[in-house]
Scaffold this active site. Sequence first.
Site: not given
Length: 280
Positions: A13-14, A17-19, A144, A169
């Site tokens: 997931g790069a 966002g965070i990735g 999370s 989630y």
Amino acid sequence: MSQPVSPTALVTGASDGIGYDTARRLAVGGWNVIVHAPTADSAEEAVMRLVRDGADPLRLEIVVADFSRIDDVVAMAAQVIATHSRIDALVNNAAIAGPESRTVGPDGNELTFQVNYLAPYLLTRLLAGTLDAAPSGRVVNVSSSLHVSGNLDWADLNREHRYAPLAAYAQSKLALTMFTVALAGHEAHKFTAVSVHPGVVDSGLLPLYSRVGAPVGDAGTVVAQLASPETEVVNGAYYDGLGARRAAGLAENPRAVSRLWKISGRLTGLEHPVALRQAA
């Protein structure tokens, strides 16, 4: 005199966002980074942004996989194993918010559970050999704070009967946190594993938490630091930021952790493991 080998990280997931920020910080810090994204276009665009943000293009590599498809995860693992004899850090960051209505992926699993948990479970297990080959291999599972509100209905993990986006989630992140504990307790593995809530930040998942979030870079800093072997961690622990915290009760239940491991193996096909060729 041989030159020291730069460490290699795979960040899922790069592409945003965070990735993305984790990949950027690792690459700028001298790591070789395998940039995962769900499509070739998004991966290529992420690499262009990383180069603009100061990363050496020679340190970047692309892998593509749609985590809603088990076959894509297996193919991606095979690609990594064929070209890398070791992986120093695996950052399982890719995640989605639960869709408004229950959605089933191509493999018959509820989409949130598959993308957020089953895909990283499968990827990590397939790459275990390359992580063990590193001097200080590490897995960072981006969990999370919402995992503490999650629950596992063993008879209905795919939520056919009771579906709500936030519950789906939370369940996926609870499962990921429990998987971290299982990895730490697996005697066959030498690598360490931690799960982390990197903070409430202004990413695509912000609506699950709040209306206002900190800069994404704050979370990227946390994840990149936990991925580094220079940061001492407690194997199997859950972190809130850089501080170890108590995880949900189910993550401290060995029977539940073992049960989830076995069910996950069945759902991902690891009861009949795929032989993947190791890089020389």
